[in-house]
Write a protein that holds these residues in place. Structure first.
Motif, short mmCIF file in Angstrom:
data_model
loop_
_atom_site.label_atom_id
_atom_site.label_comp_id
_atom_site.label_asym_id
_atom_site.label_seq_id
_atom_site.Cartn_x
_atom_site.Cartn_y
_atom_site.Cartn_z
N ARG A 9 -23.63 4.42 25.60
CA ARG A 9 -23.52 3.22 24.78
C ARG A 9 -22.09 2.69 24.84
NH1 ARG A 9 -25.30 6.70 19.58
NH2 ARG A 9 -23.53 8.14 19.48
N MET A 10 -21.98 1.38 24.73
CA MET A 10 -20.69 0.71 24.71
C MET A 10 -20.44 0.16 23.31
SD MET A 10 -18.05 -0.20 26.64
CE MET A 10 -18.56 -0.36 28.35
N VAL A 29 -22.73 -2.30 21.15
CA VAL A 29 -23.07 -3.61 21.70
C VAL A 29 -23.94 -3.51 22.96
CG1 VAL A 29 -21.03 -4.74 20.76
CG2 VAL A 29 -20.89 -3.66 23.02
N LYS A 30 -24.02 -2.31 23.53
CA LYS A 30 -24.80 -2.15 24.76
C LYS A 30 -25.29 -0.72 24.88
CE LYS A 30 -24.49 -3.35 29.70
NZ LYS A 30 -23.58 -3.82 30.78
N GLN A 31 -26.53 -0.54 25.35
CA GLN A 31 -27.10 0.79 25.55
C GLN A 31 -27.74 0.88 26.93
OE1 GLN A 31 -28.43 2.41 21.23
NE2 GLN A 31 -29.74 0.81 21.99
N VAL A 32 -27.44 1.97 27.61
CA VAL A 32 -27.92 2.16 28.98
C VAL A 32 -28.44 3.57 29.17
CG1 VAL A 32 -27.17 2.39 31.39
CG2 VAL A 32 -26.48 0.40 30.07
N LEU A 33 -29.56 3.69 29.87
CA LEU A 33 -30.06 4.99 30.29
C LEU A 33 -29.92 5.08 31.80
CD1 LEU A 33 -31.63 7.60 29.33
CD2 LEU A 33 -33.66 6.48 30.20
N MET A 36 -33.32 8.30 20.46
CA MET A 36 -31.88 8.54 20.60
C MET A 36 -31.04 7.27 20.54
SD MET A 36 -31.39 11.87 21.08
CE MET A 36 -29.87 12.05 22.00
N THR A 37 -31.66 6.11 20.51
CA THR A 37 -30.91 4.86 20.56
C THR A 37 -31.18 4.00 19.33
OG1 THR A 37 -32.70 3.84 21.87
CG2 THR A 37 -30.85 4.79 23.09
N GLU A 38 -30.36 2.96 19.15
CA GLU A 38 -30.53 2.03 18.05
C GLU A 38 -31.58 0.99 18.43
OE1 GLU A 38 -26.96 0.34 16.58
OE2 GLU A 38 -25.85 2.24 16.61
N GLY A 39 -32.58 0.83 17.58
CA GLY A 39 -33.70 -0.05 17.89
C GLY A 39 -33.33 -1.52 18.02
N ALA A 40 -32.23 -1.92 17.36
CA ALA A 40 -31.85 -3.34 17.38
C ALA A 40 -31.21 -3.75 18.71
CB ALA A 40 -30.89 -3.63 16.24
#
Length: 346
Positions: free
Chosen positions: A24-25, A5-9, A56-60
């Motif tokens: 990621r959360m 539901v959430k992605q942070v760098l 490395m992350t989900e595009g959506a």
């Protein structure tokens, strides 16, 4: 199956490199740190970091880039990301350091710092950073340059005094020092004129400076410095956060009955803000009843004049913030009840 539901760098910024950590959360509110890498603090490094993050992350799910305000080293990265349309959050250093202490981390490194920043970004709701107005950026450059010039002039004057009081002063050395002092005086005057012209060109900022300068002891240079160093209070949400950002917050150390340290200011903040409030506080103590009563009450309580002066600095800075936010000028008549209470407490 868990859903992201959430992605942070999280980015720990140094002069030459960026140490990053991806987090990621999930929808069950469990954070996960899973990607770590180091990039150069250059435009090529920024581009490589963004490309790596995309892989490395989900595009959506939008990736939020979180970093702390570390001097000037983070600015190039923040401008790059904001210009490309990415979500950027810049956190005050004291917030990250306070959060870091809550984690079970014994070793402080660039890697653990980036992990802490990533976790902080996952757990907190952060505002998106916006690049500062050009006038605030220019004012910061000019006020800091003036501060450096004044410091160099003080050193030159001390050197001149030492040279002239020697038994056999070197006339050529004395002449060169005097020329240097004259040059520094000229440069300071030029900078002060540039600051005044800049402020006059922006009606909104000029109005804010006029409001701030209505406070006894606060002049144009102080107002310009405070607005420049806080970016017009862009990241500040309340008075407590402001005093913490300036390093004027109180730090205490107590444990049981055996450990009881003396309360003191943390100094873990913007030193330019603290320095800017020193002379205005002294002027306010001399010429304004409200601040004089605060100073007298505190000195009579603990007998330390410098400690009382710092308390006045904090009060002044908070007052600048209040007047700026409410767009109202300082009115001594509105402070009569507060002055009475301060005298009564003394």
């Amino acid at each position: 199956m868990k859903r992201v539901v959430k992605q942070v760098l999280g980015v720990d910024v140094a002069q030459k490199e960026l140490v990053v950590c991806l987090g990621r959360m999930h929808d069950d509110w469990t954070p996960e740190l899973y990607g770590r890498k180091t990039f150069g603090n250059t435009e090529k490094g920024f581009e490589a970091m963004v490309l790596w993050a995309k892989k490395m992350t989900e595009g959506a799910i939008t990736v939020r880039y979180v970093m702390e305000a570390t001097g000037v080293y983070h600015e190039s990265l923040a401008y790059f990301l904001e210009g490309k349309g990415y979500q950027v959050s810049i956190v005050l250093p004291n917030k990250i350091s306070n959060y870091f202490r809550t984690l079970d981390v014994k070793t402080v490194t660039d890697k653990t710092a980036s992990e802490a920043i990533a976790r902080f970004g996952l757990e907190r709701k952060l505002d998106c950073w916006k690049r500062p107005k050009e006038i605030f950026r220019n004012l910061k450059q000019l006020t800091r340059e003036r501060d450096q010039v004044v410091g160099e002039r003080t050193m030159a004057k001390n050197q001149l005094h030492a040279e002239e009081t020697e038994a056999c002063p070197n006339k050529k050395s004395v002449a060169r020092i005097k020329v240097r002092i004259k040059l520094l005086n000229k440069q300071e005057s030029e900078i002060k004129v540039e600051i005044a012209v800049l402020i006059k060109q922006e009606k909104e900022v000029a109005k804010s400076v006029e409001v701030i300068c209505s406070i006894p002891g606060v002049g144009l240079l102080t107002a310009a410095t405070v607005l420049a160093e806080t970016n017009g209070f862009e990241l500040i949400r309340n008075k407590r956060q402001l005093t913490s950002y300036a390093g004027l917050d109180i730090k205490e150390k107590q444990s049981g009955t055996s450990v009881k340290g003396k309360p003191k200011i943390s100094k873990k903040g913007n030193r330019h803000l603290r320095k800017a409030m020193h002379l205005p506080a002294l002027a306010a103590i001399r010429h304004e009843e409200r601040f004089k009563s605060i100073f007298i009450r505190l000195v009579s309580k603990h007998g330390i004049k410098m400690k009382a002066a710092v308390a006045v600095q904090r009060k002044l800075l908070e007052l600048i913030y209040i007047l700026y936010k409410t767009n109202s000028t300082y009115d001594n008549g509105l402070q009569k009840e507060e002055i009475h209470n301060e005298k009564k407490a003394a």
